[in-house]
Design an enzyme around this catalytic site. Sequence first.
Site, PDB file in Angstrom:
ATOM      1  N   SER A  60      19.688 111.369  15.102  1.00 34.96           N
ATOM      2  CA  SER A  60      20.378 111.185  13.823  1.00 34.96           C
ATOM      3  C   SER A  60      19.881 109.943  13.091  1.00 34.96           C
ATOM      4  O   SER A  60      19.418 108.975  13.696  1.00 34.96           O
ATOM      5  CB  SER A  60      21.880 111.056  14.046  1.00 34.96           C
ATOM      6  OG  SER A  60      22.398 112.229  14.605  1.00 34.96           O
TER       7      SER A  60
HETATM    8  N1  SAH Z   1      23.811 112.808  18.739  1.00 31.51           N
HETATM    9  C1  SAH Z   1      22.381 112.909  18.522  1.00 31.51           C
HETATM   10  C2  SAH Z   1      22.054 113.972  17.503  1.00 31.51           C
HETATM   11  C3  SAH Z   1      21.399 115.131  18.143  1.00 31.51           C
HETATM   12  S1  SAH Z   1      21.076 116.484  17.054  1.00 31.51           S
HETATM   13  C4  SAH Z   1      21.809 111.551  18.113  1.00 31.51           C
HETATM   14  O1  SAH Z   1      22.488 110.557  18.254  1.00 31.51           O
HETATM   15  O2  SAH Z   1      20.687 111.474  17.672  1.00 31.51           O
HETATM   16  C5  SAH Z   1      22.375 117.585  17.478  1.00 31.51           C
HETATM   17  C6  SAH Z   1      22.404 118.094  18.892  1.00 31.51           C
HETATM   18  O3  SAH Z   1      23.467 119.043  18.960  1.00 31.51           O
HETATM   19  C7  SAH Z   1      21.155 118.829  19.363  1.00 31.51           C
HETATM   20  O4  SAH Z   1      20.665 118.221  20.515  1.00 31.51           O
HETATM   21  C8  SAH Z   1      21.645 120.257  19.648  1.00 31.51           C
HETATM   22  O5  SAH Z   1      21.023 120.855  20.753  1.00 31.51           O
HETATM   23  C9  SAH Z   1      23.118 120.009  19.918  1.00 31.51           C
HETATM   24  N2  SAH Z   1      23.969 121.189  19.756  1.00 31.51           N
HETATM   25  C10 SAH Z   1      23.922 122.175  18.814  1.00 31.51           C
HETATM   26  N3  SAH Z   1      24.900 123.079  19.010  1.00 31.51           N
HETATM   27  C11 SAH Z   1      25.600 122.653  20.124  1.00 31.51           C
HETATM   28  C12 SAH Z   1      26.707 123.178  20.838  1.00 31.51           C
HETATM   29  N4  SAH Z   1      27.328 124.297  20.497  1.00 31.51           N
HETATM   30  N5  SAH Z   1      27.138 122.478  21.920  1.00 31.51           N
HETATM   31  C13 SAH Z   1      26.540 121.333  22.311  1.00 31.51           C
HETATM   32  N6  SAH Z   1      25.476 120.794  21.666  1.00 31.51           N
HETATM   33  C14 SAH Z   1      25.013 121.458  20.594  1.00 31.51           C
END
Ligand code: SAH
Length: 212
Positions: A60
């Site tokens: 993010s």
């Molecule tokens: N929190 C992270 C952002 C990751 S992007 C940061 O700090 O950078 C969002 C993440 O959500 C991805 O890794 C994706 O695989 C996950 N994701 C998407 N749908 C999901 C679900 N239903 N359950 C758990 N994770 C999910």
Amino acid sequence: MTSQRTRERLLGRLMEQGIKSMEVLDVMRSTPRHIFLEEALAHRAYEDVALPIGHNQTISQPYIVARMTEAIVTTGCMDRVLEIGTGCGYQTAILALLAKSVYTIERIKPLLDSARKNLKLLKLRNIEYKHDDGALGWAEKGPFDAIITTAAPQTVPRELLEQLADRGRLVIPIGGEGHQELRLITRTGSEYTEEVLDLVRFVPLLRGQVKH
Ligand code: SAH
């Protein structure tokens, strides 16, 4: 490239964009973002942008991490915090420094494993991990004082609303690909109030799990 000066410049940007909580700014300052990126991208770690982390996912944007964190830190209790979408673990690290216990769920196994490794490196031990579909929440560990969702569903999952404690807050992007509304939903007893914080762009919340 990961010099103190570059990191201070990012802090300046967060303040310019309206992040006011000293607690949040301090944690953003002290958390290295480059350790969450592969070597070829590490030199861009302190730019205020989302960057790829593999598996079609992203780390993010720092401003969004700060904004979502500020929305829960300044509005109440931070004992038990649930994060949906661990990714590489950057937002998890920020939360772990501000909450008593953090519970985090990721659907892509290799990402969860690398997040675990990154957060161990930072010696953060108040985190529990789950490989699952986070839209279901984590009922056994709830109710939660706050829930942060870092992937966007089309509508708010009912399970997440149910797992909020009284006075609990849910921060969640809602909408399709393109632009979504970042909403702050607050529970008071059986009532829920809603506020739109920002327009954002997150990866979609997908259902089910991925093992490899
Ligand atoms: N929190 C992270 C952002 C990751 S992007 C940061 O700090 O950078 C969002 C993440 O959500 C991805 O890794 C994706 O695989 C996950 N994701 C998407 N749908 C999901 C679900 N239903 N359950 C758990 N994770 C999910």
